[in-house]
Design an enzyme around this catalytic site. Structure first.
Site, PDB file in Angstrom:
ATOM      1  N   SER A 106      66.710   2.591  51.932  1.00 15.90           N
ATOM      2  CA  SER A 106      67.201   2.573  51.070  1.00 15.90           C
ATOM      3  C   SER A 106      68.834   2.298  51.928  1.00 15.90           C
ATOM      4  O   SER A 106      69.139   2.302  52.639  1.00 15.90           O
ATOM      5  CB  SER A 106      67.161   4.354  51.868  1.00 15.90           C
ATOM      6  OG  SER A 106      68.277   4.973  51.048  1.00 15.90           O
ATOM      7  N   TYR A 129      73.389   2.765  45.478  1.00 21.67           N
ATOM      8  CA  TYR A 129      73.690   3.400  45.118  1.00 21.67           C
ATOM      9  C   TYR A 129      75.266   2.868  44.594  1.00 21.67           C
ATOM     10  O   TYR A 129      75.819   1.668  45.470  1.00 21.67           O
ATOM     11  CB  TYR A 129      73.882   4.736  46.076  1.00 21.67           C
ATOM     12  CG  TYR A 129      72.399   6.129  46.167  1.00 21.67           C
ATOM     13  CD1 TYR A 129      72.096   6.074  44.642  1.00 21.67           C
ATOM     14  CD2 TYR A 129      71.906   6.008  46.841  1.00 21.67           C
ATOM     15  CE1 TYR A 129      71.682   6.912  44.574  1.00 21.67           C
ATOM     16  CE2 TYR A 129      70.365   6.940  47.258  1.00 21.67           C
ATOM     17  CZ  TYR A 129      70.294   7.144  45.403  1.00 21.67           C
ATOM     18  OH  TYR A 129      69.268   7.774  46.092  1.00 21.67           O
ATOM     19  N   THR A 155      69.223   2.093  41.571  1.00 25.33           N
ATOM     20  CA  THR A 155      68.711   3.519  40.986  1.00 25.33           C
ATOM     21  C   THR A 155      69.949   3.767  39.868  1.00 25.33           C
ATOM     22  O   THR A 155      70.928   3.285  40.520  1.00 25.33           O
ATOM     23  CB  THR A 155      69.403   4.496  42.137  1.00 25.33           C
ATOM     24  OG1 THR A 155      67.717   3.789  43.142  1.00 25.33           O
ATOM     25  CG2 THR A 155      68.878   5.670  41.749  1.00 25.33           C
ATOM     26  N   HIS A 254      61.779   9.536  40.720  1.00 28.29           N
ATOM     27  CA  HIS A 254      63.413   9.406  41.226  1.00 28.29           C
ATOM     28  C   HIS A 254      62.411  10.844  42.359  1.00 28.29           C
ATOM     29  O   HIS A 254      63.012  11.529  42.661  1.00 28.29           O
ATOM     30  CB  HIS A 254      64.222  10.692  41.459  1.00 28.29           C
ATOM     31  CG  HIS A 254      65.060   9.764  41.841  1.00 28.29           C
ATOM     32  ND1 HIS A 254      66.450   8.670  42.845  1.00 28.29           N
ATOM     33  CD2 HIS A 254      66.184  10.735  43.246  1.00 28.29           C
ATOM     34  CE1 HIS A 254      67.456   8.504  42.917  1.00 28.29           C
ATOM     35  NE2 HIS A 254      67.039   9.788  44.571  1.00 28.29           N
TER      36      HIS A 254
END
Length: 369
Positions: A106, A129, A155, A254
């Protein structure tokens, strides 16, 4: 007590973790309808097993973006894993590598891309992101490339953070001894305390709401890594992803943490697969807790699946050994499902091996007289 399935780790994690942390990992958006549906929807798919097939040898290996892995079960990006266990993403990276599969790190990890790379060999993807400051994005992508990451999972379902009421109640924030390691040197690694969710405030301040298809193309100008578009639920967006140059699509809601009342990912999967027409691989993320779930996703056309919560719950319960065990249990269950369905390799798993509630309106058991 011996743990015999993936679901059992959640109760152990709930006992072990502070309420704020457990709720952050476990909860979904608003009414949490989609959260329940992500798992429940798998029960709307039944098997049509084939018998008297020699299943003495089962081959679960596959390739993802050209990388050979031991099974079509991969690790999804989950944020802030050191809240679950002191070794956090290090443990997950080692467990994924030992299982011969892919880990996705992540953006909001509590270990940096360089630290995760230092755990040793392994095929790793980086979840991205897009921040308002595009220099931050470019820098991060370059660091992931240099650290040997093999793909970017972009994402696309988070222009704003979903309303996660547990986080609002708990006034969720990253514990003070942890930072979002990838952003530490950019003064973006800390999360301010807030009257609501500290993460929602952070997202509102940093994440770019203007993100659009042109940015998927822009990303390809700054990196040669393949880009997976993560967060697709419709045929229309599947087609647009391919037009924009995506190397693959991840069907994801998500973890039911963004828009409530979207379909379970397993329900959205076939529509996306049909729209992709085999031009790019389509993966499923969300709700997988059993080897039977993996088989169902592949029968509906997925090239592989990603697991998220089972990783953080097992990490909280038993650290690296827990994550290894989750990957092993899913592998063994999937292998057994293949054998009992008469499939010796992934290419033998077909749509004919399942029947869904939407194929035949009534597959519920008849009422007892």
């Amino acid at each position: 007590m011996e743990i015999t399935n993936v679901n059992e780790y959640q109760a152990i994690a709930k006992e072990k973790l502070p309420k704020m942390v457990y709720d952050y990992y476990a909860s979904g958006a608003e009414d949490q309808w989609t959260l329940q549906e992500n798992q429940y929807a798998f029960s709307k798919i039944l098997f049509r097993p084939r018998i008297l097939i020699d299943v003495s040898r089962i081959d679960m290996t596959t390739t993802v973006l050209g990388f050979k892995i031991s099974m079509p079960i991969m690790v999804a990006p989950t944020a802030m894993q050191k809240m679950a266990h002191p070794e956090g993403e290090y443990a997950t990276a080692r467990a994924s590598s030992a299982a011969g599969t892919i880990m996705t790190l992540s953006s909001w990890a509590t270990s940096s891309v360089e630290e995760v790379a230092s755990t040793g060999p392994g095929i790793r993807f980086f979840q991205l992101y897009v921040y308002k400051d595009r220099n931050v994005v470019a820098q991060l992508v370059r660091r992931a490339e240099r650290a040997g990451f093999k793909a970017i999972a972009l994402t696309v379902d988070t222009p704003r953070l979903g309303r996660r009421e547990a986080d609002i109640k708990n006034r969720f924030t990253l514990p003070p001894f942890l930072t979002l390691k990838n952003f530490e040197g950019l003064n973006l690694g800390k999360m301010d305390k807030s009257d609501e969710s500290g993460l929602a405030s952070y997202v509102a301040g940093q994440i770019d709401r203007t993100l659009s298809w042109k940015d998927v193309k822009w990303l390809q100008t700054i990196t040669s890594l393949p880009i997976l578009v993560k967060g697709v639920l419709t045929a229309e967006d599947a087609r647009l992803s391919i037009q924009a140059g995506a190397a693959g699509i991840i069907v994801s809601n998500h973890g039911a943490r963004q828009l409530d009342y979207v379909p379970a990912t397993i329900m959205a999967l076939e529509e996306v697969v049909k729209a992709a027409q085999g031009r790019v691989p389509v993966f499923l993320d969300g709700g997988v807790r059993r080897g039977t779930d993996v088989f169902k996703a592949l029968a509906l056309g997925a090239s592989g699946i990603f697991i998220g919560r089972p990783v953080v719950f097992s990490l909280a319960a038993e650290g690296e050994a827990g994550v290894r065990k989750v990957l092993q249990m899913l592998r063994e269950e999937f292998e057994l499902t293949m054998a009992l369905s008469g499939c010796r390799s992934l290419k033998e798993i077909t749509r004919d091996h399942i029947v869904t509630e939407w194929d035949v309106p009534r597959i519920r058991p008849a009422p007892r007289l």
